[in-house]
Scaffold this active site. Structure first.
Site, PDB file in Angstrom:
ATOM      1  N   LYS A 228       2.070   7.058  -0.105  1.00  0.00           N
ATOM      2  CA  LYS A 228       2.105   5.635  -0.455  1.00  0.00           C
ATOM      3  C   LYS A 228       2.343   4.802   0.797  1.00  0.00           C
ATOM      4  CE  LYS A 228       5.051   2.283  -2.902  1.00  0.00           C
ATOM      5  NZ  LYS A 228       6.295   2.121  -3.691  1.00  0.00           N
ATOM      6  N   ASP A 233       6.638  -4.781   0.231  1.00  0.00           N
ATOM      7  CA  ASP A 233       6.514  -5.002  -1.201  1.00  0.00           C
ATOM      8  C   ASP A 233       7.385  -6.182  -1.612  1.00  0.00           C
ATOM      9  OD1 ASP A 233       6.117  -4.857  -3.907  1.00  0.00           O
ATOM     10  OD2 ASP A 233       7.445  -3.142  -4.212  1.00  0.00           O
ATOM     11  N   LYS A 240      10.540  -9.784  -6.327  1.00  0.00           N
ATOM     12  CA  LYS A 240      11.851  -9.161  -6.216  1.00  0.00           C
ATOM     13  C   LYS A 240      12.895 -10.207  -5.828  1.00  0.00           C
ATOM     14  CE  LYS A 240      10.212  -4.703  -4.341  1.00  0.00           C
ATOM     15  NZ  LYS A 240      10.770  -3.760  -5.319  1.00  0.00           N
ATOM     16  N   ASP A 251       8.804   0.698   2.275  1.00  0.00           N
ATOM     17  CA  ASP A 251       8.017   1.093   1.111  1.00  0.00           C
ATOM     18  C   ASP A 251       6.751   1.846   1.510  1.00  0.00           C
ATOM     19  OD1 ASP A 251       8.170   1.229  -1.628  1.00  0.00           O
ATOM     20  OD2 ASP A 251       6.942  -0.545  -1.970  1.00  0.00           O
ATOM     21  N   ASP A 310       5.463  -5.303  -9.776  1.00  0.00           N
ATOM     22  CA  ASP A 310       6.326  -4.592  -8.832  1.00  0.00           C
ATOM     23  C   ASP A 310       6.214  -3.076  -8.990  1.00  0.00           C
ATOM     24  OD1 ASP A 310       8.113  -4.373  -6.755  1.00  0.00           O
ATOM     25  OD2 ASP A 310       9.891  -4.664  -8.003  1.00  0.00           O
ATOM     26  N   GLU A 312       3.608  -1.291  -8.252  1.00  0.00           N
ATOM     27  CA  GLU A 312       2.297  -1.236  -7.600  1.00  0.00           C
ATOM     28  C   GLU A 312       2.009   0.082  -6.908  1.00  0.00           C
ATOM     29  OE1 GLU A 312       4.686  -1.086  -4.309  1.00  0.00           O
ATOM     30  OE2 GLU A 312       4.969  -2.374  -6.045  1.00  0.00           O
ATOM     31  N   ARG A 314       2.316   3.192  -7.817  1.00  0.00           N
ATOM     32  CA  ARG A 314       1.579   4.169  -8.628  1.00  0.00           C
ATOM     33  C   ARG A 314       0.114   3.771  -8.785  1.00  0.00           C
ATOM     34  NH1 ARG A 314       5.722   3.344 -13.369  1.00  0.00           N
ATOM     35  NH2 ARG A 314       6.907   2.896 -11.469  1.00  0.00           N
TER      36      ARG A 314
END
Length: 460
Positions: A228, A233, A240, A251, A310, A312, A314
């Site tokens: 990933k 993010d 967030k 992230d 949020d 995202e 996956r």
């Protein structure tokens, strides 16, 4: 590349590693002067204690490092590193006391303790350097330490200098170093080449989303690593709160971990065929950002309802995993800083993973123990499949209710892998505080354990 060990012609100080149970016996073999010095300085051989012992002229004749007790050692790892960081600047040669069964990991810990992130300010180097111990594969240990440095540097670099183009550049540099090939699908070409989820997540950012595809080797088992690469993010339109956004430079920790693992593999050259896929994006806020309630297509053909922008990671992994499966590899491994639920379950130190293949699980658990690289198996709990099925679409990216968040994320990803052995790692990628050999900041997790599994798979 500069050696992580002391130069061969450096003058060294003998280093004795002493556990608490052996201290009195060791002292009994020393002169009264040494005994008095050790006792006067309160050296009790506890983990993290270090002491220089001088001659009559005041020059050091030896150094001591505490190794604690079996009970205290069980509460941590890299115990020699705890003392190394406290030794004065000099070159040291291990003279006695290092258990053979733990020698490679203790020496690796020393190398890992020397890490400093100095891109933006001067950082003092660790002065204590270690001579190459005899009987160890020190070249291999240097490769492991270099891989960890790569992973830490990538994670520690803030998003203004580690966006999708910079992550691509790091992969390009690694590919060039090892003679790997690399291709990149960029921007709107993601739509043309059927990666709609990667494009959708990254389209609101100024720096274009991309899929990085690196290949190395052409023999043996086919292994694909998927990392990933969400370089920052914000949470998207489900923004967030500030406190949760502060560490989101990490992230892309899954991508950093697979690049570190790829470095180990390519440098050590096991007989495998390696592929690395990294969807590199930023989850940003703009007028064209994807929205809660949207239903999105995926490369595999499954539709996905967006109940939280949020969730995202996956999404971008789903397209990459579907693409990986098309090549029918023997093993697919995904690594991602995917869920807060995993941190709640096991904390920052353990790398939770999901896999139903018993041979993989056994090999990983054994390698994790030897490599001081702890992992914890989590369940692909099939009864929870209904939680990721919203009815209006094939899949839900953020099931309501808050239960089993890491498990449902893993089940979501598994929908995009059909036949290959699949293992998913929901890593944290960050040390929240300093520990021996593991300074505060970006961290590799499970990569040395995975290296052990992958090397065991190689064929002639």
């Amino acid at each position: 590349m500069t050696s992580l060990f002391a130069d061969a012609d450096d003058q060294t100080i003998p280093l004795h590693i002493i556990d608490e149970d052996s201290l009195e016996a060791w002292l009994g073999d020393q002169s009264q002067t040494v005994q008095a010095w050790v006792r006067a300085n309160g050296f009790a051989a506890r983990i993290g204690q270090a002491l220089l012992v001088p001659s009559d002229t005041g020059l050091p004749v030896m150094a001591l490092a505490g190794f604690g007790t079996a009970k205290s050692r069980a509460r941590g790892r890299f115990h020699l590193a705890a003392a190394a960081s406290k030794l004065p600047a000099a070159c040291y040669a291990i003279a006695s006391g290092l258990p053979q069964a733990q020698s490679d990991m203790e020496v690796l810990g020393w190398l890992l303790a020397a890490y400093r992130f100095g891109r933006y300010s001067e950082t003092g180097a660790m002065g204590a350097r270690l001579a190459r111990p005899e009987g160890l594969d020190t070249a291999r240990l240097e490769i492991l330490a270099q891989a960890e440095t790569l992973t830490r540097d990538l994670i520690n670099t803030p998003a203004n200098d580690m966006g999708p183009p910079d992550l691509e550049a790091a992969a390009q540099d690694l590919a060039q170093q090892h003679g790997a090939s690399i291709e990149v699908v960029l921007g709107d070409d993601l739509l043309a080449q059927d990666f709609p989820l990667i494009h959708t997540v990254g389209r609101a950012a100024d720096r274009a989303p991309r899929l990085i595809d690196m290949k190395w080797g052409d023999r043996g088992p086919k292994i694909t690593l998927v990392g990933k690469g969400v370089c920052f993010d914000t949470g998207g339109l489900n923004l967030k709160p500030g406190a949760s956004m502060g560490l989101m430079k990490k992230d892309m920790g899954g991508a950093a971990n697979v690049l570190g693992l790829a470095h180990m593999i390519m440098a050590l050259q096991p007989r495998i065929s390696l592929r690395v896929l990294i969807p590199a994006v930023e989850n940003s806020v703009a007028g064209n950002a994807f929205r809660p309630g949207d239903i999105l297509p995926s490369r595999k053909g499954l539709s996905v309802e967006i109940n939280n922008t949020d969730a995202e990671g996956r999404l971008v992994l789903a397209d990459a995993l579907a693409y990986a499966q098309e090549d029918a590899p023997d093993l697919i491994i995904s690594m991602a800083t995917l869920t807060g639920a995993a941190r709640v379950a096991v904390g920052p130190d353990l790398a939770p993973y999901y896999c139903d293949d018993p041979d993989f699980v056994t090999a990983l658990e054994n390698a994790a123990t030897h490599q001081c690289d702890p992992v914890w198996r989590m369940p692909f709990h099939t009864p929870y499949e209904s939680m990721i099925e919203p009815g209006i679409a094939d899949l839900d990216n953020a099931p309501k209710g808050g239960f089993a968040g890491s498990i449902t994320a893993a089940l979501f990803l598994r929908r995009f892998v059909d036949e290959s052995v699949y293992a998913h790692f929901d890593v944290y990628g960050w040390n929240p505080s300093d520990a021996p050999g593991r300074p505060k900041g970006g961290a590799g997790q499970a990569t040395r354990a995975l290296l052990g599994v992958i090397e065991a798979m190689q064929t002639s």
